[in-house]
Motif scaffolding. Structure first.
Motif, PDB file in Angstrom:
ATOM      1  N   SER A   1      15.219   5.312 -33.551  1.00  0.00           N
ATOM      2  CA  SER A   1      15.389   4.544 -32.324  1.00  0.00           C
ATOM      3  C   SER A   1      16.825   4.362 -31.925  1.00  0.00           C
TER       4      SER A   1
ATOM      5  N   PHE B   1      18.576   5.894 -28.519  1.00  0.00           N
ATOM      6  CA  PHE B   1      19.186   5.266 -27.549  1.00  0.00           C
ATOM      7  C   PHE B   1      20.563   5.691 -27.365  1.00  0.00           C
TER       8      PHE B   1
ATOM      9  N   LYS C   1      20.744   8.130 -24.644  1.00  0.00           N
ATOM     10  CA  LYS C   1      20.655   7.797 -23.337  1.00  0.00           C
ATOM     11  C   LYS C   1      21.892   6.903 -22.740  1.00  0.00           C
TER      12      LYS C   1
ATOM     13  N   LYS D   1       9.289  -1.630 -22.259  1.00  0.00           N
ATOM     14  CA  LYS D   1       9.491  -0.075 -21.847  1.00  0.00           C
ATOM     15  C   LYS D   1       9.845   0.807 -22.919  1.00  0.00           C
TER      16      LYS D   1
ATOM     17  N   ASN E   1       9.334   4.280 -22.010  1.00  0.00           N
ATOM     18  CA  ASN E   1       9.929   5.011 -20.668  1.00  0.00           C
ATOM     19  C   ASN E   1      11.368   5.798 -21.059  1.00  0.00           C
TER      20      ASN E   1
ATOM     21  N   SER F   1      12.856   7.231 -19.073  1.00  0.00           N
ATOM     22  CA  SER F   1      14.087   7.362 -17.993  1.00  0.00           C
ATOM     23  C   SER F   1      15.317   6.803 -18.586  1.00  0.00           C
ATOM     24  N   ASN F   2      16.449   7.118 -17.650  1.00  0.00           N
ATOM     25  CA  ASN F   2      18.098   6.581 -18.447  1.00  0.00           C
ATOM     26  C   ASN F   2      18.090   5.240 -17.901  1.00  0.00           C
ATOM     27  N   ASN F   3      17.158   4.396 -17.212  1.00  0.00           N
ATOM     28  CA  ASN F   3      17.205   2.950 -16.787  1.00  0.00           C
ATOM     29  C   ASN F   3      16.914   1.920 -17.630  1.00  0.00           C
ATOM     30  N   ILE F   4      17.005   2.122 -19.244  1.00  0.00           N
ATOM     31  CA  ILE F   4      16.529   1.452 -20.161  1.00  0.00           C
ATOM     32  C   ILE F   4      17.627   0.532 -20.220  1.00  0.00           C
ATOM     33  N   SER F   5      17.472  -0.668 -20.051  1.00  0.00           N
ATOM     34  CA  SER F   5      18.835  -1.665 -20.398  1.00  0.00           C
ATOM     35  C   SER F   5      19.181  -2.003 -21.718  1.00  0.00           C
TER      36      SER F   5
ATOM     37  N   ASN G   1      16.746  -4.153 -23.691  1.00  0.00           N
ATOM     38  CA  ASN G   1      15.371  -3.595 -24.055  1.00  0.00           C
ATOM     39  C   ASN G   1      15.814  -2.829 -25.025  1.00  0.00           C
ATOM     40  N   GLN G   2      16.830  -2.267 -25.250  1.00  0.00           N
ATOM     41  CA  GLN G   2      17.236  -1.270 -26.246  1.00  0.00           C
ATOM     42  C   GLN G   2      17.389  -2.070 -27.550  1.00  0.00           C
TER      43      GLN G   2
END
Length: 410
Positions: free
Chosen positions: A188, A192, A195, A293, A296, A298-302, A305-306
């Motif tokens: 994980s 991340f 990203k 998410k 998810n 996408s590149n918008n994982i905050s 959230n990570q």
């Protein structure tokens, strides 16, 4: 401002000092309760060299990091009866200090009650443990250091923290089976990291660190202990899987899972069971995956959230360890307790702790008395055993004397 920082520094130093003194105090258990496993680690670290090889002449189904650690300790201090507890002291320090650092880092100076709550939990995690738990204190401290560095990497995108996190992670793999439950945590973090805004060279460095650091660590163990990968594979991987299959058949697994009375008492006495249900109540609902998410791409994982996903994977790794290792031994619950402490610091809101700490403090105080009381009574009434091997009350001497007499008779 300078006075403010000095006051914080003094408070933190006092906390570290208290835990150091507690480690010294708890380690005195060894003079009354010499665990056979700790004796094996101690003897192995002392005798292992080029002539007496690890995994070949000295059998163990655990990783070599703890043996190297004890060897270094007793190269500094000559091994004698009066200092056999030094290995325990340093194991506890490695267990306690990273957690203290993270608690101090995560909570602000005006949240001292929450800090105190976690300090009490941390001390009571030695509840019911014996000296055989030394290796679990050691590798839980290392894995906590790994989690801290990987967390800081997700926060700051610092390559040094990533490399340190990987190093501590692989050193902490006491048995290969634990890698199954915690390897998703590393995956994980690596996922991340890609990203984040990384150039191509940085991504190559991350991948090389991820795959080559364990090879370097193994090569160092090969230099120190003269072990081959086959020795490691045979003793650590094959034996552990054989042991799991042979002794944990479906019936015994079922019996152990429903009959781990100490594990339940431990989680209740340390109040970790309340944090456990706090995490489950907050996150494990129908919309759990949607909120975080996880899937998810996408590149918008905050960043939050990570870090939440990272902490949840740690929590799940500890929970799966507790369920599937099927061990009723007291020190195996330390893996789960370690994961609950780390993940709850990140996942549970601070208001939750403010609501429950007054209710839970009496439980922690009672558990603390149970931890300290027996050792104190031994020291009060049988203090001579700490210095005198031939003390009449010394259970260790009586045990080994009985064995030696039996061997002579045979």
């Amino acid at each position: 401002k300078m006075h403010f920082f000095q006051s914080i520094s003094k408070k933190t130093t006092i906390v570290y000092l208290i835990f150091f003194l507690f480690s010294c105090f708890w380690s005195l258990k060894i003079f009354y309760e010499f665990g056979t496993d700790y004796g094996q680690y101690l003897a192995g670290s002392f005798f292992i060299d080029k002539e007496y090889k690890f995994y070949i002449d000295h059998f163990d189904n655990k990783g070599p990091a703890y043996y190297l650690f004890l060897k270094i300790i007793y190269l500094i201090f000559n091994l004698e009866y009066t200092n056999i507890h030094y290995g325990l002291i340093t194991s506890l320090i490695i267990y306690f200090f990273p957690a203290i650092f993270f608690i101090n880092k995560y909570f602000k100076s005006d949240q001292n009650f929450i800090k105190l709550f976690f300090y009490c939990i941390l001390i009571t995690t030695v509840f019911g443990q014996n000296t055989n738990a030394s290796i679990f204190f050691f590798f839980n401290g290392l894995i906590f250091l790994s989690f801290i560095n990987l967390y800081l990497f997700l926060k700051n995108n610092s390559f040094l923290h990533f490399i340190l996190g990987i190093i501590f992670f692989y050193l902490a793999l006491n048995t290969i089976i634990l890698a199954i439950f915690f390897f998703p945590v590393l995956i994980s973090v690596l996922f991340f990291s890609f990203k984040k805004k990384q150039n191509k060279n940085n991504k190559i460095i991350l991948l090389l660190s991820f795959f080559f650091i364990p090879l370097v660590i193994f090569q160092l163990f090969k230099i120190f202990f003269g072990i081959s990968f086959y020795n490691f594979f045979e003793n650590n991987i094959m034996f552990n899987f054989f042991y799991a299959v042979q002794f944990h058949n479906q019936f015994t697994s079922f019996v152990i899972n429903i009959n781990r009375e100490f594990h339940f008492i431990y989680l209740l006495s340390t109040t970790l069971i309340f944090l456990l249900f706090g995490i489950i109540y907050k996150y494990f609902r129908k919309d759990f995956f949607k909120k975080l998410k996880v899937f998810n791409f996408s590149n918008n994982i905050s960043e939050k959230n990570q870090i939440d996903v990272f902490a949840l994977l740690i929590f799940l790794g500890g929970l799966l360890c507790e369920i599937f290792l099927n061990s009723d031994k007291s020190y195996y619950v330390l893996i789960f307790s370690n994961c609950i402490i780390f993940s709850s610091l990140i996942l549970i809101e601070k208001n939750f702790f403010l609501k429950i700490y007054k209710f839970l403090f009496p439980i922690l105080l009672y558990s603390l008395i149970l931890v300290v009381g027996p050792i104190f009574s031994k020291l009060l009434f049988n203090y001579e055993c700490v210095k005198n091997l031939y003390c009449d009350n010394n259970a260790n001497f009586k045990f080994y004397e009985t064995i030696s007499v039996d061997l002579v008779d045979k």
